[in-house]
Design a protein around this motif. Sequence first.
Motif, short mmCIF file in Angstrom:
data_model
loop_
_atom_site.label_atom_id
_atom_site.label_comp_id
_atom_site.label_asym_id
_atom_site.label_seq_id
_atom_site.Cartn_x
_atom_site.Cartn_y
_atom_site.Cartn_z
N HIS A 143 6.46 -2.43 -4.27
CA HIS A 143 4.85 -3.35 -3.56
C HIS A 143 4.51 -3.00 -1.85
N ALA A 144 5.99 -3.49 -1.54
CA ALA A 144 5.75 -3.00 0.07
C ALA A 144 6.08 -1.51 0.62
N ILE A 145 7.05 -0.91 -0.35
CA ILE A 145 6.19 0.71 -0.68
C ILE A 145 5.18 1.29 -0.65
N SER A 146 4.13 1.38 -1.78
CA SER A 146 2.65 1.45 -1.96
C SER A 146 2.00 1.23 -0.89
N GLU A 147 1.85 -0.27 -0.19
CA GLU A 147 0.90 -0.69 0.77
C GLU A 147 1.37 0.60 2.18
N PHE A 148 2.25 0.19 2.30
CA PHE A 148 3.56 1.02 4.17
C PHE A 148 2.66 2.29 3.60
N LYS A 149 3.07 3.65 2.28
CA LYS A 149 2.55 4.62 2.39
C LYS A 149 1.40 4.67 2.27
N ILE A 150 0.76 4.14 1.33
CA ILE A 150 -0.52 4.31 1.64
C ILE A 150 -1.53 4.41 3.16
N ALA A 151 -1.68 3.16 3.50
CA ALA A 151 -2.04 2.41 4.51
C ALA A 151 -1.24 3.80 5.60
N THR A 152 -0.18 4.44 6.23
CA THR A 152 0.40 4.97 7.03
C THR A 152 -0.22 6.69 6.78
N HIS A 153 -0.27 7.21 5.67
CA HIS A 153 -0.75 8.61 4.69
C HIS A 153 -2.62 8.50 5.42
N PHE A 154 -3.04 7.01 5.25
CA PHE A 154 -4.69 7.49 5.46
C PHE A 154 -4.62 7.53 6.75
N LYS A 155 -3.46 7.02 8.07
CA LYS A 155 -4.00 6.89 9.46
C LYS A 155 -4.08 8.26 9.98
N LYS A 156 -2.79 8.56 9.34
CA LYS A 156 -2.52 9.37 9.34
C LYS A 156 -3.21 10.87 9.14
N MET A 157 -3.97 10.62 8.00
CA MET A 157 -4.64 11.67 7.63
C MET A 157 -6.16 11.90 8.56
N GLY A 182 -14.70 6.85 1.47
CA GLY A 182 -14.88 7.01 0.57
C GLY A 182 -13.17 8.62 0.92
N TYR A 183 -13.34 9.84 1.36
CA TYR A 183 -13.48 10.59 1.49
C TYR A 183 -11.95 10.71 1.83
N TYR A 184 -11.00 9.89 2.17
CA TYR A 184 -9.71 9.46 2.71
C TYR A 184 -9.36 8.89 1.22
N ALA A 185 -9.64 7.47 0.47
CA ALA A 185 -9.63 6.92 -0.73
C ALA A 185 -9.64 8.03 -2.14
N ASP A 186 -10.57 8.94 -1.45
CA ASP A 186 -10.70 9.78 -3.37
C ASP A 186 -8.80 10.42 -3.31
N ARG A 187 -8.48 11.34 -1.40
CA ARG A 187 -7.75 12.31 -1.12
C ARG A 187 -6.03 11.38 -2.19
N SER A 216 -8.77 -1.07 -2.60
CA SER A 216 -7.15 -0.68 -2.14
C SER A 216 -6.82 -0.16 -1.30
N LEU A 217 -7.93 0.99 -0.69
CA LEU A 217 -7.40 1.33 0.33
C LEU A 217 -7.02 0.07 1.73
N ASP A 218 -8.58 -0.51 1.12
CA ASP A 218 -8.71 -1.59 2.62
C ASP A 218 -7.56 -2.53 2.58
N LYS A 219 -7.28 -2.37 1.24
CA LYS A 219 -6.31 -3.95 0.51
C LYS A 219 -4.58 -3.78 2.28
N ALA A 220 -4.68 -2.57 1.19
CA ALA A 220 -2.97 -1.49 2.07
C ALA A 220 -3.42 -1.73 3.95
N THR A 221 -4.64 -1.12 3.85
CA THR A 221 -4.94 -1.10 5.87
C THR A 221 -4.36 -2.42 5.89
N GLU A 222 -5.04 -3.55 5.55
CA GLU A 222 -5.54 -5.24 6.04
C GLU A 222 -4.04 -5.46 5.97
#
Length: 289
Positions: free
Chosen positions: A180-194, A206-211, A218-224
């Motif tokens: 679960h830590a990998i998933s949240e960390f991966k989502i959040a870091t990939h989002f910020k890099k994008m 919405g664009y980043y969530a779709d990508r 779920s994206l908000d949960k990971a970034t928070e």
Amino acid sequence: MSIHIPHPEFISQLKNICLLSLDTLIAKYPEVVQPQRWPCYSIFWTGKQVYNHVINNTLITIPENHFLFIGPNQLHHFIDKKNKHAYLLIFNSIFYSRTEIENHQLENNPLFVNNDRYYIAENFIDKISVFKNAYFRYLQDPEELSLVNPVKRNIAHNIVERILLNGLEKNDTAIQEPIHAISEFKIATHFKKMALEKINDEKNVGYYADRLNITKRSLDKATEKVFGKTAKSLLIDILIEKSKTLLVNTDLSVKEICIELGFSQETNFSSFFKNYTQESPSDFRAKYF
């Protein structure tokens, strides 16, 4: 049994960040070719040449234009071999941790926390000369990027953060953390890099969530969880930082910056900037000239 040589005095006196060429480092501090543990964070960049380094008494080969991440108190030493292209970036938590959340992120960053492992990542910019010319000038401030110029300090911080995000992305399958830590960390870091790459054209969460093939919730949960902020707040922070960088470090007019950042009208950009900084773009720029 290895004998640990005391680290160079400048490491203990480090104010926040320092960038040294490998040749300068070895010439000024020859003790670095002996096993040492440094109380700071280090990122070694090979530049145009393959280089060997020793981590935990193991010789490793770092390809050209790659980063090696060295955590605090990790046993390592340099090879006494000339390499005019390689550089070492050294920083501490005083420089990186502008908030408690950033301090938590740094102290728990998988690239640094496990002294029994090491991580290498290919540079996110293919052209070595472009990377050096675009980024090094922000990391070589003679005052070590003190608080005298917070904009330059933030630019340097963002450069280091981008290198770390790249390192996490390149090593996401090798880093051993709970699922679960990998998933949240991966989502959040990939989002910020994008977002750092796409913000000029894409400002909608919405664009980043779709990508990322997830919901905005779920994206908000990971970034928070990882950054302590919603995805929208992070997009705003990135856009404000880019605006400040362009205002202070370029001769572009406010109108040209507005176009560069993808705003339809100058008034929209000015209103956005003032809403989040309490001053107009022109007033902000005037403080630095």
